[in-house]
Design a protein around this motif. Sequence first.
Motif, mmCIF file in Angstrom:
data_model
loop_
_atom_site.group_PDB
_atom_site.id
_atom_site.type_symbol
_atom_site.label_atom_id
_atom_site.label_comp_id
_atom_site.label_asym_id
_atom_site.label_seq_id
_atom_site.Cartn_x
_atom_site.Cartn_y
_atom_site.Cartn_z
ATOM 1 N N ILE A 421 -5.814 -9.085 -2.355
ATOM 2 C CA ILE A 421 -6.091 -10.477 -1.759
ATOM 3 C C ILE A 421 -7.081 -10.860 -1.557
ATOM 4 O O ILE A 421 -7.774 -10.353 -0.330
ATOM 5 N N ALA A 422 -7.523 -11.812 -1.712
ATOM 6 C CA ALA A 422 -9.218 -11.575 -2.000
ATOM 7 C C ALA A 422 -10.074 -10.750 -1.594
ATOM 8 O O ALA A 422 -10.079 -10.284 -2.634
ATOM 9 N N ASN A 423 -10.663 -10.293 -0.547
ATOM 10 C CA ASN A 423 -11.206 -8.994 -0.813
ATOM 11 C C ASN A 423 -10.782 -7.850 -0.934
ATOM 12 O O ASN A 423 -11.700 -6.377 -0.295
ATOM 13 N N MET A 424 -9.095 -7.488 -0.211
ATOM 14 C CA MET A 424 -8.706 -6.462 -0.323
ATOM 15 C C MET A 424 -7.443 -6.056 -0.565
ATOM 16 O O MET A 424 -7.302 -7.333 -2.140
ATOM 17 N N CYS A 425 -7.442 -4.768 -1.622
ATOM 18 C CA CYS A 425 -6.831 -4.012 -2.461
ATOM 19 C C CYS A 425 -5.250 -3.849 -1.295
ATOM 20 O O CYS A 425 -5.426 -2.555 -0.466
ATOM 21 N N VAL A 426 -4.091 -4.045 -2.027
ATOM 22 C CA VAL A 426 -3.308 -3.372 -0.731
ATOM 23 C C VAL A 426 -2.573 -2.637 -1.555
ATOM 24 O O VAL A 426 -1.295 -2.849 -2.419
ATOM 25 N N LEU A 427 -1.548 -1.521 -0.848
ATOM 26 C CA LEU A 427 -1.067 -0.740 -1.993
ATOM 27 C C LEU A 427 0.408 -0.563 -0.748
ATOM 28 O O LEU A 427 0.314 -0.226 0.559
ATOM 29 N N SER A 428 1.469 -1.002 -1.364
ATOM 30 C CA SER A 428 2.658 0.227 -0.739
ATOM 31 C C SER A 428 3.454 0.376 -0.785
ATOM 32 O O SER A 428 4.421 -0.549 -2.076
ATOM 33 N N PRO A 429 3.982 1.734 -2.065
ATOM 34 C CA PRO A 429 4.175 2.185 -3.563
ATOM 35 C C PRO A 429 5.916 1.944 -2.419
ATOM 36 O O PRO A 429 5.859 2.492 -1.271
ATOM 37 N N PRO A 430 6.360 2.475 -3.557
ATOM 38 C CA PRO A 430 7.895 3.376 -3.503
ATOM 39 C C PRO A 430 8.141 3.985 -2.614
ATOM 40 O O PRO A 430 7.244 4.920 -2.386
ATOM 41 N N LEU A 431 9.184 4.140 -1.707
ATOM 42 C CA LEU A 431 8.875 4.690 -0.837
ATOM 43 C C LEU A 431 9.763 6.312 -1.145
ATOM 44 O O LEU A 431 9.214 7.473 -0.374
ATOM 45 N N THR A 432 9.921 5.941 -2.132
ATOM 46 C CA THR A 432 10.165 8.354 -3.147
ATOM 47 C C THR A 432 8.831 8.700 -3.734
ATOM 48 O O THR A 432 8.914 9.983 -4.032
ATOM 49 N N ILE A 433 7.582 7.844 -3.091
ATOM 50 C CA ILE A 433 6.391 8.435 -3.771
ATOM 51 C C ILE A 433 5.830 9.692 -3.005
ATOM 52 O O ILE A 433 6.848 10.463 -2.301
ATOM 53 N N ASN A 434 5.599 10.684 -4.016
ATOM 54 C CA ASN A 434 5.272 12.048 -3.500
ATOM 55 C C ASN A 434 4.370 12.241 -2.947
ATOM 56 O O ASN A 434 2.967 11.383 -4.003
ATOM 57 N N ARG A 435 3.143 13.572 -2.796
ATOM 58 C CA ARG A 435 2.659 13.903 -2.896
ATOM 59 C C ARG A 435 1.559 13.741 -3.974
ATOM 60 O O ARG A 435 0.112 13.655 -3.944
ATOM 61 N N GLN A 436 1.614 14.753 -4.970
ATOM 62 C CA GLN A 436 1.090 14.318 -6.458
ATOM 63 C C GLN A 436 1.125 12.911 -6.601
ATOM 64 O O GLN A 436 -0.733 12.494 -7.009
ATOM 65 N N GLU A 437 1.688 12.362 -6.471
ATOM 66 C CA GLU A 437 1.708 10.397 -7.023
ATOM 67 C C GLU A 437 0.948 9.773 -6.217
ATOM 68 O O GLU A 437 0.029 8.925 -6.659
ATOM 69 N N ILE A 438 0.599 10.495 -5.253
ATOM 70 C CA ILE A 438 -0.343 9.226 -4.029
ATOM 71 C C ILE A 438 -1.995 10.244 -4.398
ATOM 72 O O ILE A 438 -2.857 9.201 -4.484
ATOM 73 N N ASP A 439 -2.383 11.182 -4.931
ATOM 74 C CA ASP A 439 -3.283 11.556 -5.525
ATOM 75 C C ASP A 439 -3.709 10.727 -6.392
ATOM 76 O O ASP A 439 -4.732 10.022 -6.764
ATOM 77 N N GLU A 440 -2.471 10.889 -7.463
ATOM 78 C CA GLU A 440 -3.263 9.772 -8.549
ATOM 79 C C GLU A 440 -3.814 8.076 -8.800
ATOM 80 O O GLU A 440 -4.282 8.207 -8.972
ATOM 81 N N MET A 441 -2.578 7.970 -7.675
ATOM 82 C CA MET A 441 -2.650 6.226 -7.012
ATOM 83 C C MET A 441 -4.176 6.608 -6.692
ATOM 84 O O MET A 441 -4.964 5.194 -6.903
ATOM 85 N N CYS A 442 -4.538 6.910 -5.673
ATOM 86 C CA CYS A 442 -5.941 7.038 -4.750
ATOM 87 C C CYS A 442 -6.530 7.620 -5.518
ATOM 88 O O CYS A 442 -8.294 7.316 -5.733
ATOM 89 N N ASP A 443 -7.098 8.408 -6.540
ATOM 90 C CA ASP A 443 -7.445 9.092 -7.261
ATOM 91 C C ASP A 443 -8.400 7.556 -8.603
ATOM 92 O O ASP A 443 -9.352 7.218 -8.655
ATOM 93 N N ILE A 444 -6.643 7.045 -8.938
ATOM 94 C CA ILE A 444 -7.471 5.875 -9.776
ATOM 95 C C ILE A 444 -8.601 5.055 -9.384
ATOM 96 O O ILE A 444 -9.019 4.082 -9.404
ATOM 97 N N LEU A 445 -7.999 4.503 -8.322
ATOM 98 C CA LEU A 445 -8.279 3.796 -6.900
ATOM 99 C C LEU A 445 -9.833 4.094 -6.798
ATOM 100 O O LEU A 445 -11.199 2.688 -6.715
#
Length: 457
Positions: A421-445
């Motif tokens: 959104i303009a100069n913003m990267c917005v994240l709102s992943p499925p509520l089922t996400i776990n810590r490992q998947e959060i790590d994967e997401m944030c590492d890619i970002l």
Amino acid sequence: MDTSLRPNAYPATENARKHLLMPAEEMSKLGTEVRPLLTHGEGVYLFDESGRRYIDGPAGMWCTQIGYGRQEIAKAIADQAMKLSYNSPWYTINSPSSELAARIAEKTPGDLNRIFFTTGGSTAVDTALRFTEFYNNVLGRPEKKKIIVRKNGYHGSTQLTASCSGREGNWPNFDIANDRIKFISSPDKRHRGTRSEAAFLQDLVEEFESTIDEIGPDKVAAFLAEPLLASGGVVIPPRGYHARIKAICESHDIIYISDEVVTAFGRCGEWFASEKVFGVVPDIITFAKGLTSGYVPMGGLAISERLLARISGEAANGSYFTNGYTYTGHPVSSAAALANMDVIENDGLLEHVRKVGVYFAERLAGLATLPSIWDVRTAGLIGCVECITEPGRTFADESDKRLTGVVDRLCFERGLVVRPIANMCVLSPPLTINRQEIDEMCDILRSAIMDATTETQ
């Protein structure tokens, strides 16, 4: 991301190029480009026609709370479709929608116990606004119709809700019904300057009061606000903001509408965020998205019994609330919503969001040390990472938007969908996400931001 046609494009891709008109379509490229084709989803992941896997960072469009591929929802939809696929809401009711209304009323704050179902978020907010018209007309106050909203808010795509959406990028080449709408400032901290949070809050409250005085309290019907401005960039207001505004609304008999299309059904760790997260009991709450986790379209609103008591029974003056939709309380959608609520409860997703949301916030906050990041903000499982090309500058320019566009492309190439959104990267992943998947997401970002910074220098 690359939206050009591939030589071995699927028939679906070619059909889309020739026949689909999509939201936010760049008209100069109509018929020449097509968006990526997704084939299926599992859990927090999406897959395209080549078999590539992507983390669904925005949860579709803030909506796939329980993730993809849940058999419970598919079975509920199929069973209800075979039992009763449709009923006319003008003349009959169905069991699933009646049960769903009662179940939602158990979760809403205060006396918001009367539920009206719609087709989605836009029609939910539109119905809430039409209710304020009906309400004041029945009470003999035809002049009390003005609606106060905030800059950078987003409330939908009907004529009236689009007019209430303060994101100017949605306005060009459309007609805005601005004779009824009055905008006030967004509670965005970038506008705070050197003021303390308390002083900033006081100024926002005083602006609201002066706006009412300017219009005339006898002409203001409603204040419409998201608990946090979601599509406006995850703007979180100062603590106490909503309660202060609600108190002013009460003193002037103004209906306070909380637009929880994004924040309801677990996104902030509660069924509804208004009271428990943001400290306010509204007069009306609108909802959609997470109601069915995006498996089928549905929305609705919860209305205060106190409001309804003033225009029903002996006070009805012969009125009928004739607002409605062909698919109001649709039995299949209602069955999906009931199954969705079962999953949220049985899997303990509200508690999970409260716990994993802390880790999500910590991981995103770690990106704030990067030189091209101006701000990081989170609430529950909603987060925004705001890019800037010139450290110290607080307002975005075109170079910041170009940087974010490159971040978006690199994330997609590396297996992560974000919402730019303009100069913003917005994240709102499925509520089922776990810590490992959060790590994967944030590492890619993180890697995408670092490489995009180098690429755009």
